[in-house]
Every structure is written in C-alpha cells, then in structure tokens.
Design a protein around this motif. Structure first.
Motif, PDB file in Angstrom:
ATOM      1  N   MET A   1      -0.069  14.957   6.917  1.00 48.07           N
ATOM      2  CA  MET A   1      -0.600  14.171   8.043  1.00 48.07           C
ATOM      3  C   MET A   1       0.463  13.182   8.524  1.00 48.07           C
ATOM      4  O   MET A   1       1.023  12.437   7.722  1.00 48.07           O
ATOM      5  CB  MET A   1      -1.827  13.408   7.526  1.00 48.07           C
ATOM      6  N   LYS A   2       0.729  13.188   9.845  1.00 50.90           N
ATOM      7  CA  LYS A   2       1.741  12.265  10.389  1.00 50.90           C
ATOM      8  C   LYS A   2       1.090  10.900  10.662  1.00 50.90           C
ATOM      9  O   LYS A   2       0.059  10.815  11.319  1.00 50.90           O
ATOM     10  CB  LYS A   2       2.335  12.831  11.672  1.00 50.90           C
ATOM     11  N   LYS A   3       1.765   9.850  10.122  1.00 45.16           N
ATOM     12  CA  LYS A   3       1.116   8.533  10.165  1.00 45.16           C
ATOM     13  C   LYS A   3       2.080   7.444  10.654  1.00 45.16           C
ATOM     14  O   LYS A   3       3.272   7.474  10.345  1.00 45.16           O
ATOM     15  CB  LYS A   3       0.635   8.155   8.754  1.00 45.16           C
ATOM     16  N   CYS A   4       1.513   6.487  11.349  1.00 43.34           N
ATOM     17  CA  CYS A   4       2.302   5.355  11.847  1.00 43.34           C
ATOM     18  C   CYS A   4       1.610   4.059  11.423  1.00 43.34           C
ATOM     19  O   CYS A   4       0.394   3.936  11.560  1.00 43.34           O
ATOM     20  CB  CYS A   4       2.354   5.441  13.373  1.00 43.34           C
ATOM     21  N   MET A   5       2.388   3.122  10.892  1.00 48.82           N
ATOM     22  CA  MET A   5       1.827   1.812  10.584  1.00 48.82           C
ATOM     23  C   MET A   5       2.238   0.841  11.694  1.00 48.82           C
ATOM     24  O   MET A   5       3.429   0.692  11.975  1.00 48.82           O
ATOM     25  CB  MET A   5       2.335   1.301   9.235  1.00 48.82           C
ATOM     26  N   ILE A   6       1.250   0.221  12.328  1.00 49.31           N
ATOM     27  CA  ILE A   6       1.534  -0.715  13.424  1.00 49.31           C
ATOM     28  C   ILE A   6       1.331  -2.123  12.896  1.00 49.31           C
ATOM     29  O   ILE A   6       0.254  -2.456  12.373  1.00 49.31           O
ATOM     30  CB  ILE A   6       0.604  -0.434  14.616  1.00 49.31           C
ATOM     31  N   ILE A   7       2.349  -2.951  13.007  1.00 53.41           N
ATOM     32  CA  ILE A   7       2.233  -4.327  12.514  1.00 53.41           C
ATOM     33  C   ILE A   7       2.034  -5.263  13.700  1.00 53.41           C
ATOM     34  O   ILE A   7       2.815  -5.237  14.658  1.00 53.41           O
ATOM     35  CB  ILE A   7       3.460  -4.718  11.675  1.00 53.41           C
ATOM     36  N   PHE A  27      -0.113  11.273  16.510  1.00 53.10           N
ATOM     37  CA  PHE A  27      -0.559  10.172  15.645  1.00 53.10           C
ATOM     38  C   PHE A  27      -1.846  10.595  14.947  1.00 53.10           C
ATOM     39  O   PHE A  27      -2.949  10.240  15.361  1.00 53.10           O
ATOM     40  CB  PHE A  27      -0.753   8.894  16.465  1.00 53.10           C
ATOM     41  N   GLU A  28      -1.692  11.374  13.861  1.00 51.10           N
ATOM     42  CA  GLU A  28      -2.889  11.849  13.153  1.00 51.10           C
ATOM     43  C   GLU A  28      -3.563  10.701  12.409  1.00 51.10           C
ATOM     44  O   GLU A  28      -4.772  10.672  12.249  1.00 51.10           O
ATOM     45  CB  GLU A  28      -2.500  12.975  12.195  1.00 51.10           C
ATOM     46  N   GLY A  29      -2.741   9.757  11.943  1.00 47.80           N
ATOM     47  CA  GLY A  29      -3.291   8.576  11.286  1.00 47.80           C
ATOM     48  C   GLY A  29      -2.517   7.341  11.710  1.00 47.80           C
ATOM     49  O   GLY A  29      -1.301   7.403  11.916  1.00 47.80           O
ATOM     50  N   TYR A  75       0.321   3.180   1.978  1.00 48.77           N
ATOM     51  CA  TYR A  75      -0.108   4.004   3.128  1.00 48.77           C
ATOM     52  C   TYR A  75       0.845   5.174   3.400  1.00 48.77           C
ATOM     53  O   TYR A  75       0.447   6.206   3.917  1.00 48.77           O
ATOM     54  CB  TYR A  75      -0.229   3.106   4.374  1.00 48.77           C
ATOM     55  N   LYS A  76       2.143   4.972   3.065  1.00 42.82           N
ATOM     56  CA  LYS A  76       3.183   5.994   3.254  1.00 42.82           C
ATOM     57  C   LYS A  76       3.271   6.514   4.708  1.00 42.82           C
ATOM     58  O   LYS A  76       3.124   7.714   4.966  1.00 42.82           O
ATOM     59  CB  LYS A  76       2.961   7.179   2.297  1.00 42.82           C
ATOM     60  N   PRO A  77       3.524   5.599   5.646  1.00 42.06           N
ATOM     61  CA  PRO A  77       3.666   6.039   7.035  1.00 42.06           C
ATOM     62  C   PRO A  77       5.013   6.738   7.257  1.00 42.06           C
ATOM     63  O   PRO A  77       5.958   6.512   6.494  1.00 42.06           O
ATOM     64  CB  PRO A  77       3.627   4.722   7.813  1.00 42.06           C
ATOM     65  N   ASP A  78       5.094   7.564   8.317  1.00 37.11           N
ATOM     66  CA  ASP A  78       6.393   8.134   8.705  1.00 37.11           C
ATOM     67  C   ASP A  78       7.242   7.085   9.401  1.00 37.11           C
ATOM     68  O   ASP A  78       8.467   7.141   9.366  1.00 37.11           O
ATOM     69  CB  ASP A  78       6.165   9.315   9.659  1.00 37.11           C
ATOM     70  N   VAL A  79       6.575   6.159  10.094  1.00 35.54           N
ATOM     71  CA  VAL A  79       7.319   5.139  10.841  1.00 35.54           C
ATOM     72  C   VAL A  79       6.509   3.844  10.850  1.00 35.54           C
ATOM     73  O   VAL A  79       5.272   3.874  10.831  1.00 35.54           O
ATOM     74  CB  VAL A  79       7.621   5.641  12.285  1.00 35.54           C
TER      75      VAL A  79
END
Ligand code: NDP
Length: 400
Positions: A1-7, A27-29, A75-79
């Motif tokens: 699953m491709k994931k992005c963490m937004i701060i 943005f799957e997650g 969370y292990k985001p891609d970005v």
C-alpha cells in the motif's frame, strides 16, 4: 500500500489532504499528523466517507526528532509531506534521514529568530540524503513550486537560454476585512516587512521594503499595484536556469493592506524581538497573529481571482523570445471544491502533486533538490488534471 504522511493540518495541508483523497489510486493511505490532533480528526471525519484513501491521524510535535522518528517508523510512509511551518523543516528532514523516507516541503527553512530565509541550511543535507538513497524535494507549493516547474518547462521547450525572469504573484481576491493575511500571518508578515531583493548579474541587490512598485494589468483580474519582494525561489532559479542575468519577484498589495501594515510596523507590532508583558515574555508578531482573522476562516468570504506566473525573456535559435506562463484561480470555486480560498489551494495542489511525483517514481533521484531540477512535463500535466490549469502568452506585456 502506497502511503504518505502529511505533517501539519492548517490551511495548505487541508487542501493537499482533500486532493490526496481525490487521488486515492496514488494515495492509498495517508496519515495526518499535527500538533493539534482534533483538527486532523475533524478532517478525517469529513473526508473518510468520500474517499477510498485510508486516513489515519496522530498527534506529533514536529520540533522533536525522536517523536517524528517513532511515528514514521510505526506508519512507514513512502514519503513525508511537510506542511507545518518553515521552522520545522530541519527536524523533519533529520527524521526522514533517520528512517530513510523521502521528504517534500513547500517553504524553505527559516530560523525562528532571524526572519531570513535561504536554502543553505537545507542544501547542507545533500550528501546525507544522497548516501541514504532518498529524495528531498524542496519548495513544492506555488511560489516556490509551480514557478520553478514553469521555469524548467520554459527552458526545456521554449528557450536555449533564459536571461530574465519576472515572477508575478497577483491576488485579486477581496475578503472584506480591512486587514487580514491569506496564509499564516506570522510567515506572511515576516515576508512582506523584510527588505526587498533581486538578483542581477550574479549579485543580490537589496531594496527597502516595498521600494520598487510597478502597475500590471493581469488577465482575469485587471490592473493592480505590485511591489518587488525578496522571495526564496530567486536563489535556486538563479543557479539552476541557464543564462540568467536578472530575476525578480513581484506581489500585488492593496492600499488598505499596506496602510495597516505600515501602522502596525510603526507601533512595533510586527517585531519578532521578544518583549516582557505583565511578567511574561511575548513576541509582538505572535500576539498580532492571535488577534488577526484566522486565514482558514477567509474562504467563504473571499471573492475574485489569483493570477500567478512567470514572464521569461531569452533566446531561441539566436532570436529574442518572450514567453509568459501563468495560472488563474478563482477563490469561490476553490471554496466550493475543498472549503478553502485560492491561496491555500494554489499551494496545496502542487504539494500533493510533488508527493505524487515521488510516490509514483516519476521523479526519482537521491539527494536534496529544488523543484526546477526535475523533469517538468509530468508535473505540468498534473497541474492541468488536478485543478491548476496553465495558460501561455507568446507576446506578453513586459515589466520595466
Ligand atoms: P498554518 O498555520 O495554517 O498551518 C500550519 C500547521 O502546522 C498547523 O496545523 C500547525 O498546528 C502545524 N504545526 C505548527 N508547528 C507544529 C509543530 N511544531 N508540530 C506539529 N505541527 C505543527 O500554515 P499554512 O497552511 O498557511 O502554511 C503551511 C506551510 O505552507 C508554511 O510553511 C508556509 O510557509 C507554506 N506556504 C507555501 C506557499 C508556497 O507557495 N510555496 C504559499 C503559502 C504557504 P496547529 O493546528 O496546532 O497550529
């Protein structure tokens, strides 16, 4: 699953999050992590029923590298998409290094106590990002951001060398208040009350604040006064675009805004020097921020359009050539779509696109890069697709 963490979960982040949720194929997650978790939860509650993107939320203090590292590891985001404030850039970059996670932001680092934004602090991370095999994409908003992509696109498709760039940022919006700022007031006032500057023949030339004024007739908006400001992308574009002799940045301001700002400055309210007030230390500018309208509340009241773009002058096949690339954005249309005015919209959309470029591998090189150092074409296509279509003019009126 491709994931992005937004701060961050302020004006710009809210738009970027809406856009990620419209783009759930990529943005799957997403995880929305910010200082005030209730804002993240409220946005999740609004958006989760409308999207396939799986939304998670978390509380984080982005000044604390250890907290960031723990959250990224869990969370292990891609970005990581940094939409907090410029003061958090370096701690978030440190956390990305420690966890080998790609990094994207929209504004360069600025120390809290100096109001002087430049790239040197973030460029100093180049080798470490290269060695870690991860990308830092700097400045993926509108300006910086789209202005850099426009410059790379002009260079790639229209010029052999670009000698002059004028970046024109026009906000023709009216929110009905005598004085308010369209994004974070502290960042905005620090920017406009600083000395102006531009680059000519490889040297910075400094001006007094608002010393250089021009009038320009903007398509979709009409005639506006605009003033020369220092702006961060001047520094990187002067290095990265071939043949630059002069590069300037102009922003429009109405008379009411300028009169209020002058008065606030004259009485010391825009100062970032702490003072003692009733036994407690306060920073006047931070206090001012607390009494001004929250930019997030301007959306429903703001009418009119923005027009932001770049006028390029240079040479193609030995001949002089002029070229203007710009976007027109309507405040009320943005509000209808994502509940924000155009200033947050024009920043949040490119922030989502920058993260998408990295997540899809379209932009893939290890190190710390400004946005104009990547292939502009997929980003230009995405601007048309995701709400910021661009227009071009091959015979623009020039700025003297
Ligand atoms: P806001 O003030 O609306 O939002 C900032 C968010 O960051 C808030 O949610 C805030 O939390 C959060 N935050 C602040 N400090 C921390 C911290 N230490 N830890 C965790 N979260 C924190 O700002 P904007 O949305 O207007 O601006 C966001 C960024 O976009 C800024 O860096 C700004 O300079 C940049 N920008 C770039 C533009 C461009 O074109 N390139 C144009 C406009 C803005 P809380 O909710 O608790 O306050």
């Amino acid at each position: 699953m491709k994931k992005c963490m937004i701060i961050g979960c302020g004006g710009v982040a809210s738009v970027a999050i809406h856009k990620c949720c419209q783009n759930s194929e990529v943005f799957e997650g997403i995880m929305i992590a910010s200082r005030t978790k209730s804002k993240c939860d409220a946005l999740k509650e609004k958006l989760q029923p409308t999207t396939k993107t799986v939304i998670e939320t978390a509380q984080v203090n982005a000044d604390n590298v250890g907290e960031l590292v723990a959250l990224i590891n869990s969370y292990k985001p891609d970005v990581v998409l940094n939409l907090a404030l410029p003061y958090q850039d370096l701690t978030i970059m440190d956390a990305c290094l420690a966890t080998k996670t790609h990094y994207v932001d929209t504004a360069n680092y600025e120390p809290l106590d100096t109001a002087k934004f430049e790239y040197k602090w973030q460029w100093a991370y180049r080798e470490r990002f290269e060695q870690a095999g991860i990308t830092a994409l700097l400045g993926s908003g509108f300006d910086p951001g789209v202005t850099g992509v426009f410059s790379a696109y002009a260079m790639k498709h229209h010029f052999d060398e670009i000698n002059y760039i004028d970046i024109l940022d026009c906000n023709g919006g009216d929110h009905g208040y005598p004085f308010a700022t369209n994004f974070n007031p502290e960042i905005n006032i620090r920017e406009v009350s600083a000395k102006g500057s531009y680059i000519e023949d490889g040297k910075w030339i400094e001006t007094e604040p608002m010393e250089i004024k021009r009038v320009y007739n903007f398509k979709g908006v009409g005639e506006k006064d605009m003033y020369l400001l220092h702006h961060e992308e001047l520094e990187s574009l002067a290095l990265n675009i071939k043949g630059i002799k002069r590069i300037r940045f102009f922003m429009t301001f109405g008379q009411s805004y300028l009169t209020h700002l002058k008065c606030l400055e004259n009485v010391g309210m825009t100062s970032i020097e702490p003072i003692m007030y009733e036994g407690k230390e306060i920073v006047p500018l931070q206090f001012l921020k607390a009494v001004l309208p929250d930019p997030a509340t301007l959306g429903p009241r703001t009418v009119g359009k923005t027009n932001i773009g770049c006028i390029f002058r240079g040479k193609k096949d030995g001949k002089d050539k002029n070229y203007y690339l710009y976007n027109i954005c309507d405040h009320q249309e943005c509000y209808k779509e994502v509940g924000s005015q155009a200033i947050s919209y024009t920043t949040g959309v490119p922030a989502m696109i920058g993260a998408m470029m990295i997540m899809t591998g379209k932009w893939n090189k290890a190190g710390v890069y400004n946005i104009e150092e990547f292939d502009p074409d997929p980003f230009m296509d995405a601007l048309n697709k995701w709400g910021l279509p661009w227009e071009e003019d091959f015979n623009p009126v020039l700025v003297d």
